[in-house]
Design an enzyme around this catalytic site. Structure first.
Site, PDB file in Angstrom:
ATOM      1  N   LEU A 140      -0.044  -0.045   2.889  1.00  0.00           N
ATOM      2  CA  LEU A 140       0.218  -0.491   2.370  1.00  0.00           C
ATOM      3  C   LEU A 140      -0.731  -0.972   0.357  1.00  0.00           C
ATOM      4  O   LEU A 140      -1.068  -1.851   0.270  1.00  0.00           O
ATOM      5  CB  LEU A 140      -0.766  -2.220   2.677  1.00  0.00           C
ATOM      6  CG  LEU A 140      -0.116  -2.843   4.332  1.00  0.00           C
ATOM      7  CD1 LEU A 140      -0.594  -3.802   5.274  1.00  0.00           C
ATOM      8  CD2 LEU A 140       1.254  -3.606   3.535  1.00  0.00           C
ATOM      9  N   LYS A 178       8.232  -3.963  -1.295  1.00  0.00           N
ATOM     10  CA  LYS A 178       6.818  -3.050  -0.454  1.00  0.00           C
ATOM     11  C   LYS A 178       6.201  -4.198   0.512  1.00  0.00           C
ATOM     12  O   LYS A 178       6.557  -5.773   0.079  1.00  0.00           O
ATOM     13  CB  LYS A 178       6.634  -2.981  -1.166  1.00  0.00           C
ATOM     14  CG  LYS A 178       5.165  -2.328  -0.832  1.00  0.00           C
ATOM     15  CD  LYS A 178       5.154  -1.139   0.326  1.00  0.00           C
ATOM     16  CE  LYS A 178       3.833  -0.450   0.799  1.00  0.00           C
ATOM     17  NZ  LYS A 178       3.780   0.574   2.153  1.00  0.00           N
ATOM     18  N   CYS A 226       3.424  -1.575  10.524  1.00  0.00           N
ATOM     19  CA  CYS A 226       3.043  -0.874   9.788  1.00  0.00           C
ATOM     20  C   CYS A 226       1.713   0.020  10.676  1.00  0.00           C
ATOM     21  O   CYS A 226       0.848  -0.462  11.376  1.00  0.00           O
ATOM     22  CB  CYS A 226       1.605  -1.011   8.794  1.00  0.00           C
ATOM     23  SG  CYS A 226       0.818   0.008   7.784  1.00  0.00           S
TER      24      CYS A 226
HETATM   25  O1  RRO Z   1       2.000   1.020   3.811  1.00  0.00           O
HETATM   26  C1  RRO Z   1       2.815   1.539   5.195  1.00  0.00           C
HETATM   27  O2  RRO Z   1       1.367   2.906   5.071  1.00  0.00           O
HETATM   28  C2  RRO Z   1       3.719   1.533   5.744  1.00  0.00           C
HETATM   29  C3  RRO Z   1       4.155   0.311   6.009  1.00  0.00           C
HETATM   30 BR1  RRO Z   1       3.291  -0.771   5.350  1.00  0.00          BR
HETATM   31  C4  RRO Z   1       5.276   0.543   7.089  1.00  0.00           C
HETATM   32  O3  RRO Z   1       5.929  -0.607   7.678  1.00  0.00           O
HETATM   33  N1  RRO Z   1       5.533   1.310   6.762  1.00  0.00           N
HETATM   34  C5  RRO Z   1       5.785   2.430   6.852  1.00  0.00           C
HETATM   35  O4  RRO Z   1       6.010   3.360   7.354  1.00  0.00           O
HETATM   36  N2  RRO Z   1       4.115   3.373   5.631  1.00  0.00           N
END
Ligand code: RRO
Length: 285
Positions: A65, A30, A122
């Site tokens: 994140l 992640k 993100c």
């Molecule tokens: O954590 C997120 O909400 C997220 C990330 Br970092 C990303 O790069 N792509 C996404 O769809 N969600």
């Protein structure tokens, strides 16, 4: 390999991907920050939120994140049983300076990962600036190459939609020394799907990143164009709606060297079974 963000946050999830019984040859974490965070998975009162939902042809998420922090992902990389697999750490941070601090920890722990994937795209955290994606990525990669001249990396790219955008991004990437690969693409930002009562997800008013089949033709277009525009030393991974061997073939036809599996891993069922089904039924090469 899995797509960063899908079943790769916790020790248990990483162990499943990293297991000998799972044919994923690369495991990626992640996207991480310096310290652990709950992101949008918990509301202001501490209650768990619905931050992910399947929708008719894909998924919507506003995870924000949520991750265990870089030290956890370094420790996992140093202690895991390798089983002949590579381990990549996806690095996000909430700013360029946080990215640099995270990368410094990685560089100070040699052998903790085989490569880093830099995530500048993100869709679910507050935008700090409103510059075009290639400008942000150019500034970020220049600084990172300055500070860490020997650090090789991949980049998760946002979906782009026209020739001007693609040319601008390709120009930025072709001028970097240490880029090994790009992954096309991250989710489409700010989609919405209604339920009886607001959106199907709770954070950010129901708006979130769209993945799955909705993303596939967009990712295929990005892969196809970058296959022409990028320097051939930059490997291209396709990411978007991969669920069958035919999907893998479609990405290969457009010039992808491999794929990342994302939304599908979030559905019911064993992650290992999904990778094994794809690798048992896809021609190599
Ligand atoms: O954590 C997120 O909400 C997220 C990330 Br970092 C990303 O790069 N792509 C996404 O769809 N969600």
């Amino acid at each position: 390999m899995n797509a960063s963000g899908c079943k790769c946050t916790t020790q248990k999830e990483l162990e499943e991907l990293n297991s000998e019984d799972c044919s994923a040859n690369i495991v990626i974490t992640k996207s991480c920050t310096l310290s652990s965070r709950t992101g949008n998975t918990v509301d202001e009162f501490g209650k768990n939120t619905k931050w992910f939902s399947e929708i008719p042809h894909g998924t919507i998420n506003s995870n924000g994140l949520c991750n265990l922090g870089i030290d956890f992902y370094i420790e996992y990389g140093l202690t895991r049983n390798k089983h002949n697999k590579q381990y990549y750490i996806s690095v996000a941070g909430t700013s360029l300076s946080e990215k640099i601090t995270i990368l410094r920890r990685i560089v100070n722990n040699p052998g903790c990962c085989d490569l880093v994937e830099l995530n500048f795209s993100c869709p679910n955290i507050k935008q700090e600036d409103f510059l075009p994606e290639w400008v942000v990525i150019d500034e970020g990669l220049k600084k990172i190459e300055d500070v860490f001249p020997n650090l090789k990396y991949g980049v998760k790219l946002p979906p782009l939609f026209n020739k001007y955008q693609w040319r601008s991004m390709a120009n930025v990437l072709n001028n970097k020394r240490n880029i090994m690969y790009v992954s096309c693409c991250n989710s489409i930002p700010n989609g919405y799907f209604p339920s009886d009562n607001g959106g199907v997800i709770e954070p950010r008013g129901g708006f979130g990143g769209i993945g799955g089949l909705y993303l596939k033709p967009i990712s295929l277009a990005n892969v196809k164009v970058y296959n022409k525009l990028l320097h051939p030393k930059i490997i291209i991974y396709g990411c978007g709606g991969v669920k069958t061997p035919e999907d893998v073939m479609d990405f290969k036809k457009c010039g992808a060297a491999g794929v990342q599996i994302g939304s599908w891993l979030m559905e019911e069922g064993s992650v290992a079974d999904k990778f094994n089904y794809i690798s048992d039924n896809t021609l190599k090469g």
